[in-house]
Design a protein around this motif. Structure first.
Motif, PDB file in Angstrom:
ATOM      1  N   THR A 163       0.837  -1.199   0.000  1.00 55.92           N
ATOM      2  CA  THR A 163       0.000   0.000   0.000  1.00 55.92           C
ATOM      3  C   THR A 163       0.873   1.250   0.000  1.00 55.92           C
ATOM      4  O   THR A 163       0.627   2.209  -0.745  1.00 55.92           O
ATOM      5  CB  THR A 163      -0.937  -0.003   1.216  1.00 55.92           C
ATOM      6  N   GLN A 164       1.893   1.245   0.836  1.00 55.05           N
ATOM      7  CA  GLN A 164       2.829   2.367   0.867  1.00 55.05           C
ATOM      8  C   GLN A 164       3.542   2.530  -0.480  1.00 55.05           C
ATOM      9  O   GLN A 164       3.705   3.644  -0.985  1.00 55.05           O
ATOM     10  CB  GLN A 164       3.851   2.148   1.975  1.00 55.05           C
ATOM     11  N   LEU A 165       3.923   1.401  -1.057  1.00 58.88           N
ATOM     12  CA  LEU A 165       4.642   1.416  -2.329  1.00 58.88           C
ATOM     13  C   LEU A 165       3.757   1.982  -3.445  1.00 58.88           C
ATOM     14  O   LEU A 165       4.213   2.798  -4.258  1.00 58.88           O
ATOM     15  CB  LEU A 165       5.096   0.000  -2.678  1.00 58.88           C
ATOM     16  N   PHE A 166       2.495   1.563  -3.478  1.00 58.83           N
ATOM     17  CA  PHE A 166       1.587   2.070  -4.502  1.00 58.83           C
ATOM     18  C   PHE A 166       1.391   3.581  -4.345  1.00 58.83           C
ATOM     19  O   PHE A 166       1.389   4.325  -5.337  1.00 58.83           O
ATOM     20  CB  PHE A 166       0.226   1.367  -4.421  1.00 58.83           C
ATOM     21  N   ALA A 167       1.200   4.033  -3.104  1.00 57.36           N
ATOM     22  CA  ALA A 167       0.931   5.453  -2.868  1.00 57.36           C
ATOM     23  C   ALA A 167       2.117   6.322  -3.259  1.00 57.36           C
ATOM     24  O   ALA A 167       1.973   7.315  -3.999  1.00 57.36           O
ATOM     25  CB  ALA A 167       0.571   5.679  -1.400  1.00 57.36           C
ATOM     26  N   LEU A 168       3.302   5.961  -2.791  1.00 59.47           N
ATOM     27  CA  LEU A 168       4.479   6.777  -3.077  1.00 59.47           C
ATOM     28  C   LEU A 168       4.863   6.694  -4.553  1.00 59.47           C
ATOM     29  O   LEU A 168       5.276   7.687  -5.150  1.00 59.47           O
ATOM     30  CB  LEU A 168       5.649   6.349  -2.187  1.00 59.47           C
ATOM     31  N   SER A 169       4.701   5.527  -5.151  1.00 64.97           N
ATOM     32  CA  SER A 169       5.015   5.378  -6.573  1.00 64.97           C
ATOM     33  C   SER A 169       4.119   6.265  -7.428  1.00 64.97           C
ATOM     34  O   SER A 169       4.580   6.873  -8.407  1.00 64.97           O
ATOM     35  CB  SER A 169       4.849   3.920  -7.002  1.00 64.97           C
ATOM     36  N   ALA A 170       2.837   6.326  -7.078  1.00 67.42           N
ATOM     37  CA  ALA A 170       1.903   7.161  -7.840  1.00 67.42           C
ATOM     38  C   ALA A 170       2.315   8.626  -7.771  1.00 67.42           C
ATOM     39  O   ALA A 170       2.384   9.318  -8.804  1.00 67.42           O
ATOM     40  CB  ALA A 170       0.487   6.980  -7.313  1.00 67.42           C
ATOM     41  N   LEU A 171       2.594   9.111  -6.578  1.00 61.62           N
ATOM     42  CA  LEU A 171       2.991  10.513  -6.439  1.00 61.62           C
ATOM     43  C   LEU A 171       4.296  10.788  -7.169  1.00 61.62           C
ATOM     44  O   LEU A 171       4.451  11.812  -7.828  1.00 61.62           O
ATOM     45  CB  LEU A 171       3.116  10.882  -4.964  1.00 61.62           C
ATOM     46  N   THR A 172       5.232   9.858  -7.046  1.00 65.57           N
ATOM     47  CA  THR A 172       6.535  10.050  -7.695  1.00 65.57           C
ATOM     48  C   THR A 172       6.375  10.102  -9.207  1.00 65.57           C
ATOM     49  O   THR A 172       6.927  10.983  -9.879  1.00 65.57           O
ATOM     50  CB  THR A 172       7.498   8.910  -7.307  1.00 65.57           C
ATOM     51  N   PHE A 173       5.613   9.173  -9.755  1.00 64.73           N
ATOM     52  CA  PHE A 173       5.419   9.134 -11.207  1.00 64.73           C
ATOM     53  C   PHE A 173       4.675  10.375 -11.702  1.00 64.73           C
ATOM     54  O   PHE A 173       5.053  10.979 -12.713  1.00 64.73           O
ATOM     55  CB  PHE A 173       4.635   7.876 -11.589  1.00 64.73           C
ATOM     56  N   LEU A 174       3.636  10.759 -10.987  1.00 62.96           N
ATOM     57  CA  LEU A 174       2.786  11.839 -11.468  1.00 62.96           C
ATOM     58  C   LEU A 174       3.397  13.233 -11.258  1.00 62.96           C
ATOM     59  O   LEU A 174       2.957  14.197 -11.899  1.00 62.96           O
ATOM     60  CB  LEU A 174       1.407  11.764 -10.818  1.00 62.96           C
ATOM     61  N   THR A 175       4.367  13.341 -10.390  1.00 66.25           N
ATOM     62  CA  THR A 175       5.025  14.648 -10.201  1.00 66.25           C
ATOM     63  C   THR A 175       6.277  14.771 -11.044  1.00 66.25           C
ATOM     64  O   THR A 175       6.898  15.848 -11.069  1.00 66.25           O
ATOM     65  CB  THR A 175       5.385  14.871  -8.711  1.00 66.25           C
ATOM     66  N   GLN A 176       6.673  13.704 -11.748  1.00 65.74           N
ATOM     67  CA  GLN A 176       7.780  13.802 -12.694  1.00 65.74           C
ATOM     68  C   GLN A 176       7.326  14.594 -13.913  1.00 65.74           C
ATOM     69  O   GLN A 176       6.183  14.465 -14.342  1.00 65.74           O
ATOM     70  CB  GLN A 176       8.255  12.424 -13.156  1.00 65.74           C
ATOM     71  N   PRO A 177       8.203  15.402 -14.492  1.00 62.80           N
ATOM     72  CA  PRO A 177       7.804  16.122 -15.711  1.00 62.80           C
ATOM     73  C   PRO A 177       7.555  15.154 -16.864  1.00 62.80           C
ATOM     74  O   PRO A 177       8.156  14.075 -16.916  1.00 62.80           O
ATOM     75  CB  PRO A 177       9.015  17.015 -16.005  1.00 62.80           C
TER      76      PRO A 177
END
Length: 405
Positions: A388-402
């Motif tokens: 759950t932590q991995l999914f949440a942080l991965s989503a934010l990381t991917f979506l905040t990348q240019p």
């Protein structure tokens, strides 16, 4: 952004997993109402309660897909999380130590059919979105949840999702399956085929008055085994997927009517479960199998056979440098303080068809990869929370990348 991890609610993930497991979603076509419908509507209501935009689309009667968006309100990329609602049969209930639909907690594990494959990971993906909501972390783009039916069958759910256009603007997908939180960047392809040999019925005491399809099927199987050995030698051991295979599974003669020991049947049928790895071309493999049957026909003018490909799922491979892989890898390091383990999926997933339409995929999630479809299926709670932590942080990381040019 890393603080989103602290917004993951362990009890919520556990409770939702238990609730999902307790809804029997084995597809049993002989029983009215035995399908994914109840669990799909439960999930849809849960997502509506989170304020998401939710769509329920019936693929075939009683078997709906659930699609939901969490939209940042800012233009950007779309990341898809996919986790199916169907589960395989529990089989013999006497083989279970726990109620297969009880969601029992014991020894730090949740037991039950689907706890590992993949209702635990479905709960993790949903709770990851809730954690992002709670964190109020700004991001761009959208998170799309695809929760289809029939992953364990012919994957009609994901095919319908794609056919209706939902995948058109997806930039990358995380396929939520039990992979011990390893980062699976490749998966085997699959071809499902029906091979038939044809003969002529005769008395078992006078077999030469007929044509025996069984001996001819035996020759075909042996020849296909030789093709399998050739492909293994040509390709070698794939570092993440192992060896390709051509496996006869069901063998039946006669195909229709009652079998009798003193009757030569008129037809023999076998199904082939063919698993492919990068470097194999499905069309070429089909041509080689057809050529084998043609060669057997030249050797024996009574040899008659047909080969029908009933399903094809290409192998997949995502570059380790792709931004979705890098987003998950960096998130894994942040959460665990360890280096990620890269691997491959030995079977096919719904991600196969997303890859086929050009979407980069990565498969990961909680659960021992050897436990799905076993009696006493389980998922470790600690690993589920980590997912759950991995999914949440991965989503934010991917979506905040240019967005790359």
């Amino acid at each position: 952004m890393n603080q989103v991890i602290s917004f993951v609610d362990e009890q919520e993930v556990v409770r939702l997993t238990q609730e999902l497991v307790r809804i029997d979603s084995v597809y049993r076509p002989e029983q009215p109402g035995a399908n994914e419908e109840r669990v799909a509507h439960f999930v849809a209501d849960y997502l509506r309660g989170m304020g998401l935009h939710v769509y329920v689309e019936e693929v075939v009667p009683g078997r709906p897909n659930v699609i939901a968006f969490y939209d940042s309100g800012r233009p950007g990329k779309t990341l898809l999380f996919e986790a199916h609602t169907d589960v395989v049969t529990e089989g013999d209930r006497d083989a279970w130590s726990y109620d297969p639909f009880g969601g029992t907690i014991s020894g730090g594990r949740i037991y039950g059919r689907g706890s590992c494959d993949t209702k635990g990971n479905l709960a993790a993906a949903i709770c990851a979105v809730k954690a992002i909501q709670r964190s109020k972390q700004a991001f761009t783009g959208k998170i799309l949840l695809c929760i289809p039916c029939d992953e364990e069958g012919m994957m009609i759910g994901i095919k319908d999702f794609i056919r209706r256009g939902w995948a058109n603007n997806v930039d990358a997908a995380i396929i939520c399956e039990p992979e011990e939180n390893q980062l699976c960047i490749t998966q085997k392809g699959a071809m499902r085929a029906i091979l038939r040999t044809f003969g002529k019925m005769a008395h078992g005491a006078m077999p030469l008055t007929g044509i025996n399809p069984n001996t001819r099927m035996a020759r075909a199987i042996v020849a296909l085994e030789e093709l399998e050995r050739k492909e293994m030698a040509r390709l070698g051991q794939h570092p993440m997927l192992g060896l390709p295979s051509i496996t006869p599974t069901i063998l039946q003669a006669p195909v229709k009517g009652d079998a009798q020991i003193n009757v030569v049947p008129d037809q023999c049928m076998t199904t082939l479960d063919i698993r492919t790895v990068p470097g194999q071309d499905h069309a070429e493999l089909h041509r080689e199998m057809s050529a084998i049957l043609e060669a057997l026909g030249r050797e024996d003018d009574k040899f008659k056979a047909t080969l029908e490909i009933i399903e094809e799922r290409p192998w997949t491979l995502t570059d380790m440098e792709h931004e979705v892989v890098q987003a998950v890898a960096s998130s894994y390091r942040e959460i665990t303080k360890k280096e990620p383990v890269y691997n491959g999926v030995p079977g096919a997933t719904d991600g196969t068809f997303l890859h086929k339409v050009g979407i980069p995929i990565l498969t990961t999630g909680a659960g021992d990869r050897h436990i799905p479809h076993h009696a006493d299926e389980y998922v470790d709670i600690d690993q589920l929370v980590e997912s759950t932590q991995l999914f949440a942080l991965s989503a934010l990381t991917f979506l905040t990348q240019p967005v790359r040019a």
